[in-house]
Design an enzyme around this catalytic site. Structure first.
Site, PDB file in Angstrom:
ATOM      1  N   CYS A  92       0.910  -1.232   0.160  1.00  0.00           N
ATOM      2  CA  CYS A  92       0.196   0.151  -0.216  1.00  0.00           C
ATOM      3  C   CYS A  92       1.005   1.340  -0.012  1.00  0.00           C
ATOM      4  CB  CYS A  92      -1.042   0.233   1.260  1.00  0.00           C
ATOM      5  SG  CYS A  92      -1.969  -1.470   1.279  1.00  0.00           S
ATOM      6  N   GLY A 133      -0.062   0.472  -4.882  1.00  0.00           N
ATOM      7  CA  GLY A 133      -1.488  -0.218  -4.776  1.00  0.00           C
ATOM      8  C   GLY A 133      -2.403   0.333  -5.923  1.00  0.00           C
ATOM      9  N   ASN A 152       0.105   1.258   5.737  1.00  0.00           N
ATOM     10  CA  ASN A 152       1.064   0.563   4.695  1.00  0.00           C
ATOM     11  C   ASN A 152       1.852  -0.471   5.588  1.00  0.00           C
ATOM     12  OD1 ASN A 152       4.030   1.314   3.052  1.00  0.00           O
ATOM     13  ND2 ASN A 152       2.708  -0.457   2.572  1.00  0.00           N
ATOM     14  N   TYR A 191      12.373  -3.500  -5.786  1.00  0.00           N
ATOM     15  CA  TYR A 191      11.243  -3.893  -6.603  1.00  0.00           C
ATOM     16  C   TYR A 191      10.115  -2.691  -6.176  1.00  0.00           C
ATOM     17  CZ  TYR A 191       6.814  -5.085  -8.258  1.00  0.00           C
ATOM     18  OH  TYR A 191       5.778  -5.175  -9.051  1.00  0.00           O
TER      19      TYR A 191
HETATM   20  P1  AMP Z   1       7.182 -13.806 -11.308  1.00  0.00           P
HETATM   21  O1  AMP Z   1       6.850 -13.855 -12.683  1.00  0.00           O
HETATM   22  O2  AMP Z   1       6.393 -14.631 -10.284  1.00  0.00           O
HETATM   23  O3  AMP Z   1       8.788 -14.467 -11.108  1.00  0.00           O
HETATM   24  O4  AMP Z   1       7.341 -12.497 -10.564  1.00  0.00           O
HETATM   25  C1  AMP Z   1       8.734 -11.586 -11.014  1.00  0.00           C
HETATM   26  C2  AMP Z   1       8.284 -10.416 -11.674  1.00  0.00           C
HETATM   27  O5  AMP Z   1       7.313  -9.814 -10.899  1.00  0.00           O
HETATM   28  C3  AMP Z   1       9.575  -9.680 -11.804  1.00  0.00           C
HETATM   29  O6  AMP Z   1       9.403  -8.841 -13.182  1.00  0.00           O
HETATM   30  C4  AMP Z   1       9.343  -8.287 -10.643  1.00  0.00           C
HETATM   31  O7  AMP Z   1       9.499  -7.164 -11.059  1.00  0.00           O
HETATM   32  C5  AMP Z   1       7.739  -8.530 -10.183  1.00  0.00           C
HETATM   33  N1  AMP Z   1       7.830  -8.561  -8.709  1.00  0.00           N
HETATM   34  C6  AMP Z   1       8.493  -8.801  -7.827  1.00  0.00           C
HETATM   35  N2  AMP Z   1       8.136  -8.774  -6.639  1.00  0.00           N
HETATM   36  C7  AMP Z   1       6.663  -8.302  -6.898  1.00  0.00           C
HETATM   37  C8  AMP Z   1       5.633  -8.320  -5.939  1.00  0.00           C
HETATM   38  N3  AMP Z   1       5.765  -8.245  -4.788  1.00  0.00           N
HETATM   39  N4  AMP Z   1       4.342  -8.133  -6.430  1.00  0.00           N
HETATM   40  C9  AMP Z   1       4.397  -7.844  -7.842  1.00  0.00           C
HETATM   41  N5  AMP Z   1       5.139  -8.066  -8.700  1.00  0.00           N
HETATM   42  C10 AMP Z   1       6.454  -8.229  -8.167  1.00  0.00           C
END
Ligand code: AMP
Length: 487
Positions: free
Chosen positions: A19, A45, A120, A260
């Site tokens: 958040c 968010g 948050n 990230y």
């Molecule tokens: P995945 O496809 O499940 O391996 O997620 C990795 C991708 O999601 C990467 O490109 C990251 O930039 C992004 N990412 C990493 N952590 C998060 C998160 N907590 N929430 C949403 N996206 C994420």
């Protein structure tokens, strides 16, 4: 407003949220400035947003599912939020349908007066506290962990609202950047370990407290300082008062904010996020070089690390993937079919850049591996000769209980497979992660302090910096996730 029946403790999309919060005290355009601030925090968010204002007599509240721009940009809406003081929130819930009553800021009429709160982070003993409160007769309106704080406040034997708030904070565990609004005060609090970020700014005479500095930049406010870990700030017409009711302890900000979560143009802990991410790429190039023709980022999250990687290794950087920025999460129903499509909705190959080349693909992180697998496949379909995947952080092996959406262990790629197996699964010619010490070096440390690490890095190490009370009492307690299922 739609009300959904709560079926069980875990049936909904809450308890684990990413958040952003924004509060302003003392500006006649408080709601407009809050809407702008939330707009800058939209990356924190995207599923729902809300603003509460106080106009000297009444609290006004508007909370909506969807993006800030879609809900809070009209004059009509802003006119419904009069007053010099306002509080806003953007929310990323997890899987399942949005439950409107969980949209923040939450509001309660306490014996001390109205109290709006935006949070948050995530509390690690919310469920335990909630069960106690319910057994004592409390009636919860939402399933959000934040509401626990309101009940603790309501039950506090202390007379003054700030004392009650402190009383409540002393009972909660976990991570929080909190901002609250009463008829006379804007109150902010950051968890004693400083896990979640919170900053203080000024716009003329007005005070602002928000999750990231990019929300100050958008309204032309000046960054004053970070809210200290464990600090409680109370802003009234008489100015600002600060207190810290917690015993001193080593601070542990969340390292994933740098990897990230935070926006690249924000400053967190005195560091510019973009510069830090470039250094992740530089360290990664030293630790895990690749014999290739071109470095290609997975946009947008992998772009700064890819720039750092390319400059450190001396290879050209090129945009071999185009990202569609108009893919919001809000309109995508979380069905498996749509989850599978999501990566393609978001990214497409620039064939000319990758055809016939050996490429290094750089992304910030691998969670389930969905993105990497699909993007490697996309690069091959576009004619890449070799695809070497490099990741700007260590393997994520442990779930987060502090408000960053990382799924439970079963769904974390690196928790279940060796490097070789992961390389095969995503279909790359090679795969390399930044080491934990490389990560700390990029953060400006010599190495990770093994006794008391400088950051909260539990997603890589499994060292959780607080008690995980709910998890201990309820092993099925898990982090629901918005991230796509493994395809
Ligand atoms: P995945 O496809 O499940 O391996 O997620 C990795 C991708 O999601 C990467 O490109 C990251 O930039 C992004 N990412 C990493 N952590 C998060 C998160 N907590 N929430 C949403 N996206 C994420």
């Amino acid at each position: 407003m739609m009300w959904t029946q709560t079926l069980s403790d875990f049936d909904d999309d809450t308890f684990h949220e990413e958040c952003g919060v924004f509060g302003i005290f003392g500006n006649k355009d408080a709601a407009t400035l809050t809407a702008l601030g939330l707009h800058a925090l939209q990356h924190r968010g995207q599923e729902a947003a809300g603003i509460v204002s106080f106009d000297g007599e009444h609290f006004n509240s508007e909370r909506r599912p969807g993006l800030v721009a879609d809900n809070f940009s009209s004059e009509k809406m802003i006119n419904r939020l009069p007053g010099d003081n306002a509080l806003g929130h953007v929310r990323y819930s997890t899987s399942g349908a949005t439950i409107n009553r969980n949209i923040q800021p939450l509001f309660a009429d306490l014996s001390s007066g109205g109290f709006a709160i935006a949070h948050n982070g995530n509390l690690t003993n919310a469920l335990t506290l909630r069960k106690e409160l319910v057994s004592e007769g409390a009636i919860f309106q939402s399933t959000s962990d934040t509401e626990v704080i309101l009940h603790l406040l309501a039950q506090s034997p202390k007379s003054r609202v700030v004392e009650r708030f402190i009383d409540a904070l002393k009972q909660i565990e976990g991570a929080y950047g909190l901002v609250a609004l009463t008829n006379k005060k804007l109150i902010a609090a950051r968890d004693p370990l400083g896990i979640r970020p919170l900053v203080l700014g000024k716009l003329g005479e007005a005070y602002i407290v928000c999750s990231e500095t990019c929300a100050l930049d958008i309204i032309g406010a000046e960054f004053d300082r970070e809210v200290e870990p464990g600090e409680i700030i109370v802003i009234t017409n008489d100015g600002l008062k600060s207190m810290n009711p917690f015993p001193p302890m080593p601070i542990r900000p969340c390292i994933f904010e740098y990897i990230y979560f935070a926006r690249p143009d924000s400053r967190v802990g005195g560091k510019n996020i973009y510069e830090v991410r470039k250094r992740f790429g530089q360290e990664l190039a030293k630790e895990s070089p690749a014999d290739a023709d071109v470095v290609v980022p997975v946009p947008d999250s992998g772009t700064p690390a890819a720039i750092g990687y390319a400059s450190a290794i001396g290879l050209p950087f090129d945009l071999g993937i185009t990202r569609n920025h108009y893919v919001g999460r809000s309109f995508i129903e979380p069905t498996q079919q749509l989850r599978d499509m999501r990566v393609k909705l978001k990214h497409n190959a620039n064939g000319g850049v990758v055809a016939g080349k050996k490429i290094v693909l750089v992304d910030d992180s691998i969670v389930r591996g969905t993105t990497s697998k699909k993007i490697v496949e996309m690069m091959r379909e576009s004619g890449a000769r070799e695809v070497h995947m490099r990741i700007g952080c260590p393997p994520i092996k442990f779930p987060c209980y502090y408000g960053i959406d990382t799924p439970d262990k079963n769904n974390l790629l690196a928790a279940n497979y060796s490097l070789e197996e992961m390389t095969d699964l995503i279909g790359a010619d090679s795969l390399g992660f930044l080491s934990i010490d490389g990560l700390y070096r990029a953060m400006g440390e010599k190495q990770r302090n093994p006794i008391v690490p400088q950051y909260t890095d539990h997603c890589f190490t499994g060292e959780y910096p607080t008690r995980l009370t709910d998890l201990a009492t309820e092993p099925s307690h898990r982090q629901l996730s918005l991230l796509a299922e493994t395809a």
